[in-house]
Enzyme design. Structure first.
Site, mmCIF file in Angstrom:
data_model
loop_
_atom_site.group_PDB
_atom_site.id
_atom_site.type_symbol
_atom_site.label_atom_id
_atom_site.label_comp_id
_atom_site.label_asym_id
_atom_site.label_seq_id
_atom_site.Cartn_x
_atom_site.Cartn_y
_atom_site.Cartn_z
ATOM 1 N N LYS A 169 0.805 -1.225 0.000
ATOM 2 C CA LYS A 169 0.000 0.000 0.000
ATOM 3 C C LYS A 169 0.839 1.277 0.000
ATOM 4 O O LYS A 169 0.508 2.233 -0.701
ATOM 5 C CB LYS A 169 -1.021 0.000 1.139
ATOM 6 C CG LYS A 169 -0.462 -0.093 2.516
ATOM 7 C CD LYS A 169 -1.542 -0.415 3.533
ATOM 8 C CE LYS A 169 -0.935 -0.623 4.889
ATOM 9 N NZ LYS A 169 -0.004 -1.745 4.977
ATOM 10 N N ALA A 197 4.689 12.029 7.982
ATOM 11 C CA ALA A 197 5.012 10.799 8.705
ATOM 12 C C ALA A 197 4.423 10.851 10.099
ATOM 13 O O ALA A 197 4.659 11.808 10.840
ATOM 14 C CB ALA A 197 6.527 10.623 8.783
ATOM 15 N N HIS A 243 11.452 2.847 4.626
ATOM 16 C CA HIS A 243 10.437 3.653 3.944
ATOM 17 C C HIS A 243 11.083 4.845 3.234
ATOM 18 O O HIS A 243 10.714 5.176 2.105
ATOM 19 C CB HIS A 243 9.378 4.146 4.941
ATOM 20 C CG HIS A 243 8.177 3.266 5.022
ATOM 21 N ND1 HIS A 243 7.085 3.428 4.223
ATOM 22 C CD2 HIS A 243 7.902 2.201 5.812
ATOM 23 C CE1 HIS A 243 6.179 2.518 4.514
ATOM 24 N NE2 HIS A 243 6.657 1.752 5.488
#
Length: 178
Positions: free
Chosen positions: A15, A34, A50
């Site tokens: 996702k 974030a 990430h």
């Protein structure tokens, strides 16, 4: 809230990669909001992974609690990606704030946005029933939050095995969603 897209799925479903790719398709400056906090080395490693995955070119705003402020401050600065709503919810619950009241504020702020926002969230209720009352409250709150976000979003996409499935609106590139 046609400029709002909710991307949901299980852990490691693809996702975030889907959301990052589609936010880039807007052709606008990139803003990453974030919500995670690194309380241990494992989370530090996840955050680093990430950052590596999304690459350069993102203006990162770290905001674990005051999502409304982060959204308001970045509206007009480009296409925003909030990763992730379930971590935000965990932070709110851990801070012993009224998560439902905080969610209402976020939903109102989302309605006021002029620039696109893509929200990433986790589907946490598809597994076994958690053993602790706290974990069950979190699972239930996550499901209720996701329902409210999906109801207000113009587009909802579920990603599983790296494949998107449009649940509401379109799973096409955001340029066609605007």
């Amino acid at each position: 809230m046609d400029k709002i897209t909710l991307v949901t799925g299980g852990a490691k479903s693809g996702k975030s990669l889907f959301a990052e790719t589609h936010v880039r398709a807007y052709g606008l400056p990139l803003v990453y909001i974030a919500t995670s906090q690194a309380f241990d080395t494992e989370m530090e490693d996840r955050i680093a992974a990430h950052k590596t995955q999304r690459g350069a070119g993102w203006d990162t705003v770290e905001e674990p609690l005051d999502l409304c402020c982060a959204l308001a401050r970045t509206d007009g600065a480009g296409a925003r990606l909030v990763d992730c709503m379930t971590l935000w919810l965990s932070n709110v619950m851990h801070a012993e704030l009224d998560w439902q009241a905080e969610l209402e504020k976020v939903l109102q702020t989302l309605r006021e946005q002029s620039s696109p926002v893509m929200l990433v969230t986790n589907e946490v209720g598809g597994g076994i029933v958690p053993m602790s009352a706290l974990a069950r409250r979190y699972r239930d709150a996550s499901g209720l939050m996701n329902q409210r976000l999906a109801a207000g979003a113009g587009h909802v996409v579920m990603v599983t095995c790296g494949l998107p499935l449009a649940l509401k609106g379109s799973a096409a590139a955001p340029a066609s969603l605007a």
